[in-house]
Design an enzyme around this catalytic site. Sequence first.
Site, PDB file in Angstrom:
ATOM      1  N   ILE A 182      26.873  24.360  -0.297  1.00  0.00           N
ATOM      2  CA  ILE A 182      26.235  25.591  -0.558  1.00  0.00           C
ATOM      3  C   ILE A 182      26.086  26.176   1.150  1.00  0.00           C
ATOM      4  O   ILE A 182      25.504  25.644   2.097  1.00  0.00           O
ATOM      5  CB  ILE A 182      24.833  25.707  -0.917  1.00  0.00           C
TER       6      ILE A 182
ATOM      7  N   GLU B 216      26.324  23.667  -8.599  1.00  0.00           N
ATOM      8  CA  GLU B 216      26.631  24.033  -7.458  1.00  0.00           C
ATOM      9  C   GLU B 216      26.385  22.453  -6.813  1.00  0.00           C
ATOM     10  O   GLU B 216      25.183  22.207  -6.416  1.00  0.00           O
ATOM     11  CB  GLU B 216      25.586  25.078  -6.952  1.00  0.00           C
TER      12      GLU B 216
ATOM     13  N   HIS C 280      17.379  26.816  -9.135  1.00  0.00           N
ATOM     14  CA  HIS C 280      18.381  26.898  -7.914  1.00  0.00           C
ATOM     15  C   HIS C 280      18.129  25.574  -7.069  1.00  0.00           C
ATOM     16  O   HIS C 280      16.993  25.182  -6.739  1.00  0.00           O
ATOM     17  CB  HIS C 280      18.297  28.224  -7.231  1.00  0.00           C
TER      18      HIS C 280
HETATM   19  O1  G3P Z   1      23.338  30.427  -5.619  1.00  0.00           O
HETATM   20  C1  G3P Z   1      24.636  30.524  -5.100  1.00  0.00           C
HETATM   21  C2  G3P Z   1      24.561  29.690  -3.886  1.00  0.00           C
HETATM   22  O2  G3P Z   1      23.779  28.620  -3.928  1.00  0.00           O
HETATM   23  C3  G3P Z   1      25.790  29.392  -3.137  1.00  0.00           C
HETATM   24  O3  G3P Z   1      25.464  29.939  -1.948  1.00  0.00           O
HETATM   25  O4  G3P Z   1      26.312  30.709   0.202  1.00  0.00           O
HETATM   26  O5  G3P Z   1      27.778  29.143  -0.813  1.00  0.00           O
HETATM   27  O6  G3P Z   1      27.844  31.058  -1.917  1.00  0.00           O
HETATM   28  P1  G3P Z   1      26.830  30.206  -1.056  1.00  0.00           P
END
Ligand code: G3P
Length: 231
Positions: free
Chosen positions: A150, A145, A97
Amino acid sequence: GLKPIIAVNYKAYHPHSFGENALRIARDARRVWEETGVEIILAPPFTEIHRVLKEVEGSGVKVFAQHADPVEPGAVTGYIPVEGLKEAGVQGVILNHSEHRLKIADINMLIAKARRLGLKTLACADVPETGAAIALLKPDMIAVEPPELIGTGVSVSKAKPEVITNSVSMIRSVNKEVLILTGAGITTGEDVYQAIKLGTIGVLVASGIVKAKDPYSVMKDMALNALKALA
Ligand code: G3P
């Protein structure tokens, strides 16, 4: 046919990711699975794994760990080897991650060990190119991602659709089987719908579900949109 996947990374929000709140999300996920059949993967903190597993027992909801350390069992204080996760009863593990990165050699070792132990792997990547590099290591799932989105609530599907389409084409050029997910800023059913229309099989979501006032209605909306996108 193919089933969409909604993977929920609890991260370590307090109080959202822990205790009674962690169980509530598990109950909500179970209900959404019962009502829609969409595959839901929950990744609670290590400390919540046992009670979350108990809460979803007998349902199709799967439980993954958020990380594994590239160590062998033994004198490794504070580290979690894959063997320990297997013992805890999880079905899989998130690796690399953005908030817990690993070296490529360690990702390779962890994917191989997880496979040997019968655990699924969901490996993360920050950009399509690293997603393709990791695809060579044959995890079960890859989630691309963009780190800058994020936790922002601005979804990759809307802000960077080219990241999704490039991920799908680069990853597919080296691996025909791996399930491709995307994540970052996913908060609505519409975000999930677009992510799937752009070529993924689902999403990895954290804050949009974990910090929601009503995680059930967010997950339900995402699940219904995922089914609609694949129909
Ligand atoms: O692992 C999922 C993550 O990194 C995304 O975070 O809060 O943008 O959905 P978020």
